[in-house]
Design a protein around this motif. Structure first.
Motif, PDB file in Angstrom:
ATOM      1  N   HIS A  58       0.852  -1.202   0.000  1.00  0.00           N
ATOM      2  CA  HIS A  58       0.000   0.000   0.000  1.00  0.00           C
ATOM      3  C   HIS A  58       0.883   1.247   0.000  1.00  0.00           C
ATOM      4  CE1 HIS A  58      -3.772  -2.134   0.539  1.00  0.00           C
ATOM      5  NE2 HIS A  58      -3.089  -2.967   1.302  1.00  0.00           N
ATOM      6  N   PRO A  59       1.522   1.522  -1.118  1.00  0.00           N
ATOM      7  CA  PRO A  59       2.434   2.673  -1.146  1.00  0.00           C
ATOM      8  C   PRO A  59       1.739   4.008  -0.896  1.00  0.00           C
ATOM      9  CG  PRO A  59       2.318   1.585  -3.315  1.00  0.00           C
ATOM     10  CD  PRO A  59       1.551   0.745  -2.369  1.00  0.00           C
ATOM     11  N   GLU A  60       0.411   4.045  -1.054  1.00  0.00           N
ATOM     12  CA  GLU A  60      -0.325   5.290  -0.775  1.00  0.00           C
ATOM     13  C   GLU A  60      -0.288   5.618   0.722  1.00  0.00           C
ATOM     14  OE1 GLU A  60      -1.654   2.408  -1.577  1.00  0.00           O
ATOM     15  OE2 GLU A  60      -3.323   1.974  -0.213  1.00  0.00           O
ATOM     16  N   ARG A  61       0.114   4.648   1.547  1.00  0.00           N
ATOM     17  CA  ARG A  61       0.205   4.899   2.995  1.00  0.00           C
ATOM     18  C   ARG A  61       1.607   5.358   3.410  1.00  0.00           C
ATOM     19  NH1 ARG A  61      -2.583  -0.844   4.753  1.00  0.00           N
ATOM     20  NH2 ARG A  61      -4.603  -0.478   3.751  1.00  0.00           N
ATOM     21  N   LEU A  62       2.531   5.363   2.462  1.00  0.00           N
ATOM     22  CA  LEU A  62       3.924   5.650   2.820  1.00  0.00           C
ATOM     23  C   LEU A  62       4.125   7.072   3.348  1.00  0.00           C
ATOM     24  CD1 LEU A  62       5.935   3.702   0.109  1.00  0.00           C
ATOM     25  CD2 LEU A  62       6.505   3.765   2.545  1.00  0.00           C
ATOM     26  N   ALA A  63       3.450   8.031   2.753  1.00  0.00           N
ATOM     27  CA  ALA A  63       3.672   9.427   3.163  1.00  0.00           C
ATOM     28  C   ALA A  63       3.349   9.603   4.647  1.00  0.00           C
ATOM     29  CB  ALA A  63       2.837  10.367   2.298  1.00  0.00           C
ATOM     30  N   ASP A  64       2.200   9.067   5.089  1.00  0.00           N
ATOM     31  CA  ASP A  64       1.834   9.188   6.510  1.00  0.00           C
ATOM     32  C   ASP A  64       2.807   8.416   7.390  1.00  0.00           C
ATOM     33  OD1 ASP A  64      -0.294  10.767   5.905  1.00  0.00           O
ATOM     34  OD2 ASP A  64      -1.811   9.181   6.069  1.00  0.00           O
ATOM     35  N   ALA A  65       3.229   7.233   6.915  1.00  0.00           N
ATOM     36  CA  ALA A  65       4.143   6.414   7.724  1.00  0.00           C
ATOM     37  C   ALA A  65       5.499   7.109   7.889  1.00  0.00           C
ATOM     38  CB  ALA A  65       4.326   5.046   7.060  1.00  0.00           C
ATOM     39  N   VAL A  66       5.986   7.688   6.818  1.00  0.00           N
ATOM     40  CA  VAL A  66       7.273   8.401   6.914  1.00  0.00           C
ATOM     41  C   VAL A  66       7.126   9.595   7.852  1.00  0.00           C
ATOM     42  CG1 VAL A  66       8.897   9.831   5.595  1.00  0.00           C
ATOM     43  CG2 VAL A  66       8.192   7.598   4.696  1.00  0.00           C
ATOM     44  N   ALA A  67       6.004  10.292   7.741  1.00  0.00           N
ATOM     45  CA  ALA A  67       5.787  11.470   8.603  1.00  0.00           C
ATOM     46  C   ALA A  67       5.730  11.071  10.078  1.00  0.00           C
ATOM     47  CB  ALA A  67       4.501  12.183   8.196  1.00  0.00           C
ATOM     48  N   ALA A  68       5.219   9.846  10.359  1.00  0.00           N
ATOM     49  CA  ALA A  68       5.054   9.413  11.750  1.00  0.00           C
ATOM     50  C   ALA A  68       6.321   8.785  12.333  1.00  0.00           C
ATOM     51  CB  ALA A  68       3.907   8.396  11.830  1.00  0.00           C
ATOM     52  N   ALA A  69       7.280   8.444  11.482  1.00  0.00           N
ATOM     53  CA  ALA A  69       8.461   7.704  11.963  1.00  0.00           C
ATOM     54  C   ALA A  69       9.463   8.644  12.618  1.00  0.00           C
ATOM     55  CB  ALA A  69       9.110   6.967  10.798  1.00  0.00           C
ATOM     56  N   ASP A  70      10.283   8.042  13.491  1.00  0.00           N
ATOM     57  CA  ASP A  70      11.328   8.782  14.190  1.00  0.00           C
ATOM     58  C   ASP A  70      12.561   8.802  13.288  1.00  0.00           C
ATOM     59  OD1 ASP A  70      13.117   9.868  15.936  1.00  0.00           O
ATOM     60  OD2 ASP A  70      13.334   8.050  17.152  1.00  0.00           O
ATOM     61  N   PHE A  71      12.709   9.903  12.558  1.00  0.00           N
ATOM     62  CA  PHE A  71      13.689   9.983  11.478  1.00  0.00           C
ATOM     63  C   PHE A  71      14.681  11.112  11.719  1.00  0.00           C
ATOM     64  CE2 PHE A  71      11.619   7.801   7.847  1.00  0.00           C
ATOM     65  CZ  PHE A  71      12.765   7.451   7.160  1.00  0.00           C
ATOM     66  N   PRO A  72      15.939  10.884  11.512  1.00  0.00           N
ATOM     67  CA  PRO A  72      16.850  12.032  11.518  1.00  0.00           C
ATOM     68  C   PRO A  72      16.675  12.851  10.229  1.00  0.00           C
ATOM     69  CG  PRO A  72      18.046  10.018  11.011  1.00  0.00           C
ATOM     70  CD  PRO A  72      16.624   9.624  11.248  1.00  0.00           C
ATOM     71  N   ASP A  73      17.211  14.070  10.229  1.00  0.00           N
ATOM     72  CA  ASP A  73      17.057  14.944   9.059  1.00  0.00           C
ATOM     73  C   ASP A  73      17.944  14.513   7.898  1.00  0.00           C
ATOM     74  OD1 ASP A  73      15.226  16.444  10.363  1.00  0.00           O
ATOM     75  OD2 ASP A  73      16.698  17.896  11.127  1.00  0.00           O
ATOM     76  N   ALA A  74      18.982  13.730   8.197  1.00  0.00           N
ATOM     77  CA  ALA A  74      19.885  13.274   7.135  1.00  0.00           C
ATOM     78  C   ALA A  74      19.946  11.744   7.148  1.00  0.00           C
ATOM     79  CB  ALA A  74      21.284  13.846   7.350  1.00  0.00           C
ATOM     80  N   VAL A  75      19.771  11.149   5.977  1.00  0.00           N
ATOM     81  CA  VAL A  75      19.806   9.685   5.844  1.00  0.00           C
ATOM     82  C   VAL A  75      20.921   9.336   4.866  1.00  0.00           C
ATOM     83  CG1 VAL A  75      18.539   7.680   4.963  1.00  0.00           C
ATOM     84  CG2 VAL A  75      17.370   9.345   6.411  1.00  0.00           C
ATOM     85  N   ASP A  76      21.882   8.553   5.336  1.00  0.00           N
ATOM     86  CA  ASP A  76      23.047   8.247   4.502  1.00  0.00           C
ATOM     87  C   ASP A  76      22.731   7.245   3.408  1.00  0.00           C
ATOM     88  OD1 ASP A  76      25.367   9.722   5.892  1.00  0.00           O
ATOM     89  OD2 ASP A  76      24.292   8.746   7.531  1.00  0.00           O
ATOM     90  N   THR A  77      21.947   6.215   3.756  1.00  0.00           N
ATOM     91  CA  THR A  77      21.591   5.260   2.694  1.00  0.00           C
ATOM     92  C   THR A  77      20.151   4.789   2.857  1.00  0.00           C
ATOM     93  OG1 THR A  77      22.348   3.302   3.881  1.00  0.00           O
ATOM     94  CG2 THR A  77      23.927   4.302   2.401  1.00  0.00           C
ATOM     95  N   VAL A  78      19.540   4.555   1.717  1.00  0.00           N
ATOM     96  CA  VAL A  78      18.249   3.853   1.660  1.00  0.00           C
ATOM     97  C   VAL A  78      18.535   2.546   0.941  1.00  0.00           C
ATOM     98  CG1 VAL A  78      15.866   3.912   0.875  1.00  0.00           C
ATOM     99  CG2 VAL A  78      17.047   6.050   1.452  1.00  0.00           C
ATOM    100  N   ILE A  79      18.238   1.441   1.592  1.00  0.00           N
ATOM    101  CA  ILE A  79      18.479   0.133   0.984  1.00  0.00           C
ATOM    102  C   ILE A  79      17.128  -0.541   0.771  1.00  0.00           C
ATOM    103  CG2 ILE A  79      19.645  -2.099   1.201  1.00  0.00           C
ATOM    104  CD1 ILE A  79      21.637  -0.706   3.116  1.00  0.00           C
ATOM    105  N   HIS A  80      16.753  -0.646  -0.501  1.00  0.00           N
ATOM    106  CA  HIS A  80      15.474  -1.273  -0.858  1.00  0.00           C
ATOM    107  C   HIS A  80      15.716  -2.772  -1.043  1.00  0.00           C
ATOM    108  CE1 HIS A  80      13.399   2.564  -1.622  1.00  0.00           C
ATOM    109  NE2 HIS A  80      14.482   2.966  -2.259  1.00  0.00           N
TER     110      HIS A  80
END
Ligand SMILES: NC(=O)c1ccc[n+]([C@@H]2O[C@H](COP(=O)([O-])OP(=O)(O)OC[C@H]3O[C@@H](n4cnc5c(N)ncnc54)[C@H](OP(=O)(O)O)[C@@H]3O)[C@@H](O)[C@H]2O)c1
Length: 231
Positions: A58-80
């Motif tokens: 359900h990729p349409e839910r990703l925006a809300d999930a990313v907004a709710a996650a505890d994330f730093p402002d800088a991300v060195d890598t995204v590994i899919h």
């Protein structure tokens, strides 16, 4: 300095091993889990990791999930590393098998990448796509999976050119058959006996991923194919 990595598919196979290797060296992890129960499993395995709870079907839910996650402002890598496979001839493959594979293997990585790109740009970081030999060649029975992975190659190739001016590196890893739960499922669908020792050790795919991440910044490993070695 510890780095921050956002990883999908960290609950199994290649993704689990890459998360382990990065956690072992003291890096910070944000791990995608499909639901709260899988997030609890990941927290038990990686106590310092932050969960990002979302079903990639359900990729349409990703925006809300990313907004709710505890994330730093800088991300060195995204590994899919998340992915699914369902074999079948085009004559038989139901619409649901096309939709699920293209959604999880292609649309979700595109949307997740879009949502976190500002953080990756902030780190002058890297996006790593775990593709497949099926992303380069499509064999009978593999149409839907191969189409999703051919699409993932297109996503990575376009993104590499677009993000170079922002200092973001893009890498695709193309593993051959690798001894993970996914390969066991493939053998079940093929009606073949499964002998994990006949296939690539997932640790070897992870070494290729880490080599691409750790490469000095004057260069980028854009594509790497990992084939079974001679036995
Ligand atoms: N194994 C091979 O032979 C092989 C060869 C070439 C390429 N690849 C690719 O390598 C990557 C890793 O595969 P693997 O062999 O390690 O597979 P795996 O052991 O089956 O692991 C797949 C991971 O993807 C996650 N995932 C699947 N659907 C999801 C969803 N809807 N939402 C969130 N997470 C989801 C799974 O989560 P759960 O743990 O919750 O199920 C699991 O953690 C995949 O992209 C695959 O296509 C594998």
């Amino acid at each position: 300095m510890p780095q921050t990595h956002l990883i999908t598919g960290a609950g199994s196979g290649i993704g689990a091993l890459v998360a382990q290797r990065l956690a072992d060296r003291g890096d910070r992890l944000v791990l995608v889990a499909r639901d709260a129960a899988r997030a609890a499993d990941l927290t038990a395995a990686f106590p310092t990791a932050a969960p990002l709870i979302v079903d990639l079907a359900h990729p349409e839910r990703l925006a809300d999930a990313v907004a709710a996650a505890d994330f730093p402002d800088a991300v060195d890598t995204v590994i899919h590393a998340a992915g699914i496979v369902d074999l079948g001839e085009v004559a038989d493959l139901p619409l649901s098998a096309w939709t699920s594979q293209v959604t999880v293997n292609l649309v979700a990585p595109a949307e997740l990448t879009r949502l976190v790109l500002p953080r990756v740009r902030a780190a002058k970081g890297q996006v790593v796509f775990v593709n497949s030999g099926a992303g380069l060649t499509a064999h009978p029975q593999w149409a839907a999976y191969a189409a999703s992975k051919h699409g993932l190659k297109a996503l990575a190739d376009a993104l590499r050119g677009e993000e170079a001016p922002h200092g973001v590196r893009v890498t695709t890893v193309y593993p051959g058959r690798t001894a993970t739960p996914m390969q066991a499922k493939v053998h079940e669908q093929e009606g073949a006996d499964y002998r994990p020792e006949a296939f690539i050790d997932p640790a070897s795919v992870v070494t290729a991923i880490l080599t691409a991440i750790d490469l000095p910044r004057d260069a980028v490993i854009s594509d790497v194919t990992v084939r079974p070695g001679p036995r």
